[in-house]
Design a protein around this motif. Structure first.
Motif, PDB file in Angstrom:
ATOM      1  N   ASP A  85       0.830  -1.201   0.000  1.00 20.66           N
ATOM      2  CA  ASP A  85       0.000   0.000   0.000  1.00 20.66           C
ATOM      3  C   ASP A  85       0.867   1.255   0.000  1.00 20.66           C
ATOM      4  OD1 ASP A  85      -2.613  -1.039   0.176  1.00 20.66           O
ATOM      5  OD2 ASP A  85      -2.618  -1.018   2.365  1.00 20.66           O
ATOM      6  N   TYR A  86       0.259   2.366  -0.395  1.00 23.22           N
ATOM      7  CA  TYR A  86       0.777   3.695  -0.071  1.00 23.22           C
ATOM      8  C   TYR A  86      -0.407   4.651  -0.073  1.00 23.22           C
ATOM      9  CZ  TYR A  86       0.836   4.085  -5.242  1.00 23.22           C
ATOM     10  OH  TYR A  86       0.511   4.057  -6.576  1.00 23.22           O
ATOM     11  N   ARG A  87      -0.266   5.768   0.606  1.00 23.42           N
ATOM     12  CA  ARG A  87      -1.347   6.743   0.640  1.00 23.42           C
ATOM     13  C   ARG A  87      -1.577   7.334  -0.749  1.00 23.42           C
ATOM     14  NH1 ARG A  87       1.125  10.218   5.429  1.00 23.42           N
ATOM     15  NH2 ARG A  87       2.983   9.113   4.661  1.00 23.42           N
ATOM     16  N   LEU A  88      -2.823   7.428  -1.150  1.00 24.34           N
ATOM     17  CA  LEU A  88      -3.159   8.012  -2.439  1.00 24.34           C
ATOM     18  C   LEU A  88      -3.212   9.530  -2.317  1.00 24.34           C
ATOM     19  CD1 LEU A  88      -5.871   5.452  -3.580  1.00 24.34           C
ATOM     20  CD2 LEU A  88      -3.417   5.442  -4.079  1.00 24.34           C
ATOM     21  N   SER A  89      -3.160  10.204  -3.471  1.00 22.89           N
ATOM     22  CA  SER A  89      -3.014  11.660  -3.449  1.00 22.89           C
ATOM     23  C   SER A  89      -4.236  12.373  -2.896  1.00 22.89           C
ATOM     24  CB  SER A  89      -2.685  12.175  -4.853  1.00 22.89           C
ATOM     25  OG  SER A  89      -3.698  11.815  -5.783  1.00 22.89           O
ATOM     26  N   GLY A  90      -5.385  11.703  -2.831  1.00 23.99           N
ATOM     27  CA  GLY A  90      -6.542  12.295  -2.182  1.00 23.99           C
ATOM     28  C   GLY A  90      -6.386  12.401  -0.688  1.00 23.99           C
ATOM     29  N   ASP A  91      -5.462  11.615  -0.129  1.00 27.54           N
ATOM     30  CA  ASP A  91      -5.213  11.609   1.318  1.00 27.54           C
ATOM     31  C   ASP A  91      -3.946  12.355   1.715  1.00 27.54           C
ATOM     32  OD1 ASP A  91      -7.491  10.011   1.839  1.00 27.54           O
ATOM     33  OD2 ASP A  91      -6.341   8.202   1.342  1.00 27.54           O
TER      34      ASP A  91
END
Length: 269
Positions: A85-91
């Protein structure tokens, strides 16, 4: 080893819990047989694509379907695979996603003994936006990775935006990742561009890109490969006729996958 001899662990290990975000997880796919010398299997860390704003760790490449899965085929070659996983740009915006991939690598190394993998032998493999993240981590001076597989990743955000006429566009995937148009902060765009992080001693790199890719022009990979060559880093560049982004089109995807697996085997040995 065949795919039938692979144990797939989709066990959702939590490797980080960033403030203001949910836990980040990875799936681990393990081969049942080890190297002939009895050592633990080396590790491939896979980073998914999706323009930094979509995608998930369960997807390898959207156009690669069927069984055995690409994850199983990599494991069948004797390597463990961690899809992260990685944080998406919306987050969160850059550099959060780079931090997340780095955190996954550190967690895997710290828990390598318990997981049954060799954390000292690692290839980072990403596709599209994930290739950019994988490259940024692999090119860090202390990454200690054995190799990088870059499938059609953006390598120079300024050059990409200029080629697509999007330097001032706030709605692009790249602008969403940075939190602003490319032209608003060129220095930050360069910091997010693997081409500008190339250094002597960079790990061996395999780059593959479709000549019909309209989302990320193949010139991105040509620039990246030329920059790596310029510092004496080992690099292999494969340009695939008629292939679009995500290997869309009439493409021999099996051959591309097998070539990347063979590269991993070579550099991890």
């Amino acid at each position: 080893m065949t795919a039938e001899n692979v144990v797939e662990r989709v066990s959702a290990h939590v490797f980080a819990e960033p403030a203001g975000s949910g836990p980040l997880r990875l799936d681990l796919h393990l081969p049942t047989a080890h190297d002939p010398l009895g050592s633990l299997p080396p590790l491939v860390v896979f980073v998914h694509g999706g323009g930094w704003r979509a995608g998930d760790r369960g997807t390898f490449v959207p156009t690669m379907h069927g069984e055995p899965s690409p994850f199983a085929r990599i494991a069948a070659a004797g390597m463990a695979v961690a899809s992260v996983d990685y944080r998406l740009s919306g987050d969160a915006v850059f550099p959060a996603q780079v931090d997340d991939v780095r955190a996954a690598l550190a967690w895997l190394r710290a828990h390598a003994g318990d997981l049954g993998v060799d954390g000292s032998r690692v290839v980072l493999w990403g596709e599209s936006a994930g290739a950019t993240l994988a490259a940024l981590v692999a090119l860090e001076p202390d990454s200690g990775v054995s190799g990088l597989v870059d499938w059609y990743g953006p390598a120079d955000l300024e050059a990409l935006a200029a080629a697509l006429g999007q330097s001032a566009d706030p709605a692009t995937r790249e602008a969403g990742w940075l939190g602003h148009p490319i032209s608003a902060d060129p220095a930050r765009a360069r910091a997010a561009s693997p081409r500008h992080q190339v250094r002597p001693g960079a790990p061996p790199t395999l780059i593959a890109h479709g000549l019909a890719d309209e989302a990320v022009p193949h010139s991105q990979s040509e620039l990246f490969a030329a920059t790596l060559t310029g510092v004496g880093a080992p690099v292999e560049l494969t340009l695939v006729p008629a292939a679009g982004h995500l290997w869309q089109g009439d493409v021999d995807r099996d051959s591309l996958l097998e070539a990347a697996i063979a590269f991993c085997v070579r550099v991890l040995r």
